[in-house]
Write a protein that holds these residues in place. Structure first.
Motif, PDB file in Angstrom:
ATOM      1  N   ALA A 264     -12.574 -26.024  12.201  1.00  0.00           N
ATOM      2  CA  ALA A 264     -13.819 -26.744  11.166  1.00  0.00           C
ATOM      3  C   ALA A 264     -14.338 -26.357  10.001  1.00  0.00           C
ATOM      4  O   ALA A 264     -14.401 -27.051   9.427  1.00  0.00           O
ATOM      5  N   GLU A 265     -13.430 -25.252   9.469  1.00  0.00           N
ATOM      6  CA  GLU A 265     -13.575 -24.645   8.003  1.00  0.00           C
ATOM      7  C   GLU A 265     -12.705 -25.541   6.965  1.00  0.00           C
ATOM      8  O   GLU A 265     -13.103 -26.487   6.268  1.00  0.00           O
ATOM      9  N   GLN A 266     -11.255 -26.436   8.027  1.00  0.00           N
ATOM     10  CA  GLN A 266     -10.304 -27.076   7.727  1.00  0.00           C
ATOM     11  C   GLN A 266     -10.582 -28.668   7.706  1.00  0.00           C
ATOM     12  O   GLN A 266     -10.616 -29.376   6.713  1.00  0.00           O
ATOM     13  N   LEU A 267     -11.516 -28.929   8.649  1.00  0.00           N
ATOM     14  CA  LEU A 267     -12.368 -30.121   8.492  1.00  0.00           C
ATOM     15  C   LEU A 267     -13.436 -30.468   7.151  1.00  0.00           C
ATOM     16  O   LEU A 267     -13.739 -31.639   7.338  1.00  0.00           O
ATOM     17  N   GLN A 268     -14.033 -29.314   7.539  1.00  0.00           N
ATOM     18  CA  GLN A 268     -15.473 -29.545   6.207  1.00  0.00           C
ATOM     19  C   GLN A 268     -14.530 -29.647   4.705  1.00  0.00           C
ATOM     20  O   GLN A 268     -15.353 -30.932   4.459  1.00  0.00           O
ATOM     21  N   GLU A 269     -13.961 -29.230   4.475  1.00  0.00           N
ATOM     22  CA  GLU A 269     -12.782 -29.389   3.147  1.00  0.00           C
ATOM     23  C   GLU A 269     -12.259 -30.897   3.081  1.00  0.00           C
ATOM     24  O   GLU A 269     -12.748 -31.559   1.737  1.00  0.00           O
ATOM     25  N   ALA A 270     -11.788 -31.102   4.232  1.00  0.00           N
ATOM     26  CA  ALA A 270     -11.365 -32.863   4.457  1.00  0.00           C
ATOM     27  C   ALA A 270     -12.331 -33.329   3.617  1.00  0.00           C
ATOM     28  O   ALA A 270     -12.509 -34.623   2.794  1.00  0.00           O
ATOM     29  N   MET A 271     -13.231 -33.673   4.525  1.00  0.00           N
ATOM     30  CA  MET A 271     -15.205 -34.194   4.486  1.00  0.00           C
ATOM     31  C   MET A 271     -15.144 -34.250   2.945  1.00  0.00           C
ATOM     32  O   MET A 271     -15.605 -35.422   2.310  1.00  0.00           O
ATOM     33  N   ASN A 272     -15.647 -32.987   2.367  1.00  0.00           N
ATOM     34  CA  ASN A 272     -16.194 -33.054   1.106  1.00  0.00           C
ATOM     35  C   ASN A 272     -15.040 -33.414   0.761  1.00  0.00           C
ATOM     36  O   ASN A 272     -15.388 -34.538  -0.078  1.00  0.00           O
ATOM     37  N   SER A 273     -14.064 -33.581   0.432  1.00  0.00           N
ATOM     38  CA  SER A 273     -13.250 -33.924  -0.382  1.00  0.00           C
ATOM     39  C   SER A 273     -12.605 -35.752  -0.874  1.00  0.00           C
ATOM     40  O   SER A 273     -12.020 -36.038  -1.196  1.00  0.00           O
ATOM     41  N   CYS A 274     -13.020 -35.984   0.433  1.00  0.00           N
ATOM     42  CA  CYS A 274     -13.050 -37.616   0.694  1.00  0.00           C
ATOM     43  C   CYS A 274     -14.082 -38.277   0.645  1.00  0.00           C
ATOM     44  O   CYS A 274     -14.142 -39.803   0.220  1.00  0.00           O
TER      45      CYS A 274
END
Ligand code: CTP
Length: 417
Positions: A264-274
Motif C-alpha cells: 500500500a505504501e508503494q502504491l501511495q507513492e506511485a499514485m502521488n508521483s503520477c
C-alpha cells in the motif's frame, strides 16, 4: 478475450475498411485468425501479404477468408492502381506480423511491394505488430526504426515473450490475434478521451510479513485493466499502477505505461508521483487496510512449542481519501467500493456511506464475495456522486462496465470544462 468480446467491440465501432498487411514471419499463420476476428466483428478486411508471407500461408487461404483477391505487387492489377485505391479507402491499416525488413521499409518510406506502397498512400491510423527473433528486435537499427514510426504517430505494439522459431524463445513473439484485434478495433473507437491522462490503480496490495509471506487479498486487477484498455482505446494516455498483477493479464497498448508496485505504501507513492497534471485518478486497487508493523528480514520459523507468532498490525494510509482531500493535482478523483452487504445494511447502503466518507467525485459500488466480483466474471455496478446520489448503474462484463464508468467520467470531465 473471446471472439464474442471482439465482436461486441467491433459492433460499437461500426463497419470499417481494414487493410491487413502480412509479412513473411513464422507467425504469418496467426494473421489468418486475426483476419477472421476482424471479419467476425463486422469489418471488411483486405489482406495484402508480401511475397515472403505467401511462402508461409497460401494466397487461397487469404482470399477465401477475406472474399477479396490477394495481390502482392503494384503490377498485379495495374489498371486498378490498387495501392492508391486500397490505401485511400482504408479506415485502418494493420501490419501483423511485421518483419524487421518491413518495419525498416515503413520507417524509411520504401515502396517496393503492394503493402509498402499502400502504407505510403494511407492517411488512416496504422498499427504495426512486429514479430522477429530477439536479436533482430533488440538491434539498434530496428529499435530506431520503431521509434521513427512511433514519432510519426504509428501505433507499434511491443512483441510478446515466448516461443520463437525452432527451439528458441524470448522477446519477439507475435502477440495473440485476440489482443491484436482488440487493439485494432479500439483504434476505430470514437476518441472522446483524447488529450486526457488517466492514472489507474489495479490489483491487490501485499503487505510483507517476512521475505516470503504477506497479507494479501483476492483481487486480480481485471476491472482496472479493463478501464485502462478502454480509456486508452478512447484516446487517453494511461498510467496503470499495477499491484501484484499476473503478467499475462497486463495490457500491451502503446498508450498505457505500467508501473508495478507491491505494498500500500508503494502504491501511495506511485499514485502521488503520477497525479500531478493528470485528468483523472482512479483507485480500483484493493488496498490492505492494515500491514504488519514490522516485517522480518528473514523467514519466521516455528519454534516447536506450538506458540503462534504475534503479528502487530498498523493502519495503512487511505490513499483515495488523501487524493480526494488534497486537490493540488486538479484531477477528477474516482473510487471504488467493494461491498458484500450484511444484516446491518445493503451493498448500496454501505456504498452511499463510503461515498460521503471518501470525498471522491465519483464512487463506483460493486458487490464482491466468494464467487462474485473477483476474477473473470460479470459485475454489477452503481455510480454515485460524492453525496451518495445515484448517477447510473449497469450490469455486464468487466469490459462493458468499464465503458459505462468511462462514460460517466467523460460526462463529469465535460462538466468541469
Ligand atoms: N482505498 C484506499 N486506501 C485504503 C483503502 C481503500 O485508497 N487504505 C480505496 C480503494 O482503492 C477503493 C476505496 O478506497 O477505491 C474503497 O475501498 P474498500 O476496500 O471498499 O473500502 P475501505 O476504505 O477499505 O473500507 P472497508 O474495508 O472498511 O469497507
Amino acid at each position: 478475450m473471446t471472439e464474442t468480446t471482439v465482436r461486441a467491440l467491433g459492433a460499437t465501432a461500426g463497419p470499417s475498411r481494414i487493410v491487413l498487411g502480412v509479412c513473411g514471419g513464422i507467425a504469418a499463420y496467426k494473421s489468418a485468425i486475426l483476419a477472421r476476428l476482424l471479419i467476425s466483428a463486422g469489418h471488411d478486411v483486405r489482406i495484402v501479404p508480401t511475397d515472403s508471407a505467401l511462402q508461409m500461408v497460401g494466397r487461397t487461404t487469404f482470399s477465401a477468408l477475406s472474399s477479396h483477391p490477394v495481390h502482392t505487387s503494384v503490377f498485379d492489377d495495374p489498371e486498378g492502381v490498387e495501392h492508391v485505391r486500397i490505401g485511400d479507402e482504408a479506415d485502418l491499416l494493420i501490419v501483423a506480423p511485421a518483419t524487421a525488413n518491413t518495419v525498416a521499409k515503413l520507417a524509411h518510406g520504401i515502396a517496393d511491394n503492394l503493402l509498402t506502397a499502400t502504407a505510403l498512400v494511407a492517411t488512416c491510423p496504422i498499427l504495426v505488430v512486429p514479430a522477429m527473433h530477439t536479436q533482430m528486435w533488440l538491434n539498434p537499427a530496428t529499435q530506431a526504426n520503431v521509434q521513427t514510426l512511433r514519432d510519426r504517430g504509428v501505433f507499434v505494439l511491443d512483441p510478446a515473450e515466448g516461443r520463437l522459431t525452432g527451439s528458441d524463445s524470448g522477446i519477439g513473439r507475435l502477440p495473440e490475434p485476440e489482443q491484436i484485434a482488440q487493439t485494432a478495433l479500439g483504434m476505430l473507437c470514437e476518441q472522446d478521451l483524447a488529450g486526457t491522462r488517466f492514472v489507474i490503480s489495479a490489483g491487490g496490495t501485499r503487505e510483507p510479513i517476512d521475505p516470503v509471506r504477506f497479507l494479501g487479498n483476492r483481487s486480480t486487477g481485471r476491472f482496472g485493466i479493463a478501464l485502462a484498455l478502454n480509456a486508452a482505446q478512447r484516446g487517453a494516455r494511461v498510467d496503470l499502477v499495477a499491484c501484484n498483477i499476473d503478467r499475462a493479464l497486463l495490457p500491451n497498448h502503446p498508450r498505457i505505461a505500467v508501473h508495478p508496485v507491491g505494498s500500500a505504501e508503494q502504491l501511495q507513492e506511485a499514485m502521488n508521483s503520477c497525479a500531478s497534471g493528470a485528468s483523472v485518478l482512479i483507485m480500483t486497487a484493493a488496498v490492505a487496510d492494515f500491514r504488519p508493523a514490522h516485517s522480518g528480514e528473514s523467514k519466521f520459523k516455528k519454534d516447536g512449542s506450538g506458540a503462534a507468532p504475534d503479528i502487530t498490525l498498523v493502519e495503512n494510509p487511505d490513499i483515495l481519501k488523501g487524493l480526494a482531500s488534497d486537490r493540488s493535482h486538479g484531477a477528477l478523483v474516482v473510487g471504488f467500493a467493494a461491498e458484500t452487504g450484511d444484516e446491518h445494511g445493503s451493498v448500496l447502503d454501505y456504498g452511499k456511506k463510503k461515498a460521503k466518507v471518501k470525498g471522491a467525485d465519483l464512487l463506483i459500488v460493486n458487490r464482491v464475495g466468494e464467487t462474485v466480483g473477483f476474477g473473470d466474471v460479470d459485475t454489477a455496478i452503481t455510480i454515485l456522486d460524492r453525496d451518495g446520489n445515484v448517477l447510473g448503474e449497469g450490469e455486464g462484463t468487466k469490459s462493458q462496465m468499464a465503458g459505462t464508468v468511462l462514460d460517466a467520467i467523460s460526462l463529469s470531465l465535460g462538466s468541469l470544462d
